[in-house]
Write an enzyme that holds these catalytic residues in place. Structure first.
Site, short mmCIF file in Angstrom:
data_model
loop_
_atom_site.label_atom_id
_atom_site.label_comp_id
_atom_site.label_asym_id
_atom_site.label_seq_id
_atom_site.Cartn_x
_atom_site.Cartn_y
_atom_site.Cartn_z
N GLU A 193 0.19 -9.45 -0.96
CA GLU A 193 0.06 -7.81 -1.18
C GLU A 193 -1.21 -7.65 -1.40
O GLU A 193 -1.59 -6.65 -2.05
CB GLU A 193 1.08 -7.34 -2.30
CG GLU A 193 2.63 -8.18 -2.33
CD GLU A 193 3.35 -7.84 -0.94
OE1 GLU A 193 2.88 -7.08 -0.36
OE2 GLU A 193 4.33 -8.31 -0.90
N ASP A 354 -0.02 -5.39 8.74
CA ASP A 354 1.37 -6.18 8.69
C ASP A 354 1.55 -6.56 10.31
O ASP A 354 1.67 -5.68 11.15
CB ASP A 354 2.64 -5.67 8.42
CG ASP A 354 2.60 -5.78 6.68
OD1 ASP A 354 1.76 -6.56 6.13
OD2 ASP A 354 3.32 -4.63 6.04
#
Length: 528
Positions: A193, A354
């Site tokens: 993250e 991502d």
């Protein structure tokens, strides 16, 4: 150094899935389809792109993180066989669809394309007997692809800076797993993250990592304020470099309002025949215990903010893809020229995403990458694709700074992974992490049985620390599964811990080792 180059584009894909593997259950875990869908829609399509570029002699540079959980899943025989069943079922469904849609020429055309796509995917998958890492390796070895690792189970490290054994166990197993599977040590790491906290750079240096990535404010809020903002890496101590996300290029793709994937010509993710067709017709192909799930066969395009969707036209989508690649490149050239005028040195523009955005959520995303890389090669000489350290070495000046805690995600400081929906998990994780450290000191030189039990306790603890469970609880999707995983790993850890000094239930030990078989080379000193 090419003196005509005014900017370096560091294009980064973060490939990650939590460790989801459940052999031997009568009721299938539909969560295993996360991996199947990613293989079909993201990983093999990206491999196709790399092969197309190579075939056409287009040089490129792309950086990808393959998290340890994902890398292990790619090499796992059980999950490889699960994908074989999955793709064979889709091939059967697509054949059925080519018959069902014969009265509608356009749907029949789309069904035929899906059938061809699934057959080609199966063929590529079997080239290396189902081991996707071997499909990526040729591009790593030739230098086009730079692969990174991440913390072992994608733990959000800033929440554990009071218990440094979490840092060590996550980083050591992240590096060791990468070495075992990919055959080399990683230069960089994708911090889960993008979660950075102070003094982490010392731990990164100890494991040999030279760079990582943070969100924009991680760089811009550093002390002293970086002269070049996010457009040059910064050194944060011990010769470790931080690269900051460029907000402009990210917004062009990520934005839910005006990002490229929202174009009306692209395929609509949420209209799938798994939900659209009558239950009696689609249920034989779902294998989901009575639950409607996606099949990857989707016949509609985004169309607009309406429930009335038009048919998907692949040629329209490819036109949009080419236009968007051209727009992205044009903006990067303009950005590089502007920054060069200001800074008097080439800029480093970091565009991280991502990986699953490309193909899974944005069906045409892999084609966008192919178009973009071709246009960068053939249509200009202002910017170049670079790996992170290549870009850093090309700069005349790099500033040293101190950074504070930051992350990407909503609000930028970890709110997604710590809030009222998931805060209950952290006392458990902290308690078990401290207990693991103590038990290793107490029993690390004990009997073979105690060492075996301790190693499985370590696996359960690492899997418990995954940031994915907190993320799922926050987003409200598959919450029951995330809660279950949290409780299962906690309870297994405690049951195993009791066996260190009490009777050993080998059925429990062997079942845990069989299902949660991650990190076969785990070491007890990782938790000291």
């Amino acid at each position: 150094m090419n003196h005509s180059i005014k900017g370096h584009l560091v294009f980064v894909l973060h490939a990650h899935l939590p460790f989801v593997r459940h052999p031997g259950y009568d009721t299938p875990f539909i969560e295993e389809n996360w991996f199947n869908e990613a293989i079909l829609e993201t990983y093999i399509p990206i491999i196709r792109v790399f092969r197309n570029l190579k075939k056409e002699s287009v040089p490129f540079r792309i950086t990808m993180s393959f998290t340890p959980t994902l890398s292990q899943m790619m090499t796992d025989p059980y999950l490889q066989n699960q994908f074989r069943k999955y793709i064979k079922n889709l091939i059967s469904l697509a054949r059925h669809e080519t018959k069902r849609t014969k009265t509608d020429p356009h749907l029949h055309y789309l069904a035929t394309r899906y059938l061809e796509h699934f057959l080609d995917t199966e063929s590529i998958f079997e080239e290396t007997n189902g081991d996707l890492t071997k499909l990526f390796l040729p591009f790593i070895e030739s230098g086009e692809l730079e692969a990174m690792t991440s913390p072992a189970t994608h733990a959000f490290l800033p929440f554990y800076d009071s218990e440094k054994s979490v840092f060590r166990s996550q980083l050591k197993n992240g590096r060791r797993t990468f070495r075992r599977i990919w055959g080399r040590d990683p230069k960089g790491i994708w911090l889960s993250e993008c979660g950075y906290t102070e003094r982490l750079e010392e731990e990164l240096d100890r494991e040999g990592f030279r760079y990582f990535f943070v969100d924009t404010h991680g760089i811009t809020h550093a002390n002293p304020r970086p002269k070049f903002g996010v457009y040059a890496p910064v050194e944060v101590g011990y010769g470790v470099f931080a690269f900051g996300r460029d907000p402009e290029s990210s917004k062009q793709v990520w934005s839910s309002i005006d990002g490229y994937p929202g174009d009306f010509r692209y395929r609509e993710y949420y209209r799938d025949i798994g939900h659209d067709l009558p239950w009696e017709e689609i249920s034989p192909y779902l294998h989901s215990n009575g639950i409607r799930i996606n099949t990857s066969i989707k016949y509609y395009r985004i169309t607009g903010k309406t429930q009335d969707k038009g048919y998907y036209h692949p040629d329209w989508a490819m036109e949009a893809c080419g236009n968007h690649a051209e727009d992205f490149l044009r903006n990067r050239i303009r950005q590089a020229e502007h920054l060069y005028e200001i800074n008097k040195q080439p800029s480093v523009v970091v565009s991280p995403y991502d990986a699953e955005l490309y193909g899974h959520w944005w069906y045409e995303g892999p084609q966008f990458i192919e178009f973009l890389f071709k246009k960068i090669h053939f249509n200009q000489n202002t910017i170049q694709l670079s790996h992170p350290l290549e870009a850093a070495r090309a700069l005349p000046r790099i500033q040293s700074v101190e950074m504070k805690m930051s992350s990407w995600g909503e609000n930028g400081y970890g709110d997604v992974w710590l809030n009222v929906t998931n805060d209950w998990i952290y006392p458990l994780i902290h308690d078990l992490s401290i207990r693991m450290n103590k038990r290793v000191h107490e029993f690390g030189s004990g009997t073979e049985d105690q060492i075996r039990i301790l190693k499985q306790m370590g696996r359960e603890l690492l899997l418990l620390q995954s940031s994915d469970w907190a993320f799922i609880m926050k987003t409200g999707t598959m919450v029951d599964y995330a809660v279950r995983r949290t409780n299962v790993h906690t309870n297994l850890f405690l049951a195993l811990e009791a066996m260190l000094t009490g009777p050993i239930d080998w059925a429990i030990v062997e079942a845990a080792e069989s299902e949660n078989n991650a990190f076969p080379d785990i070491r007890l000193e990782d938790f000291r």
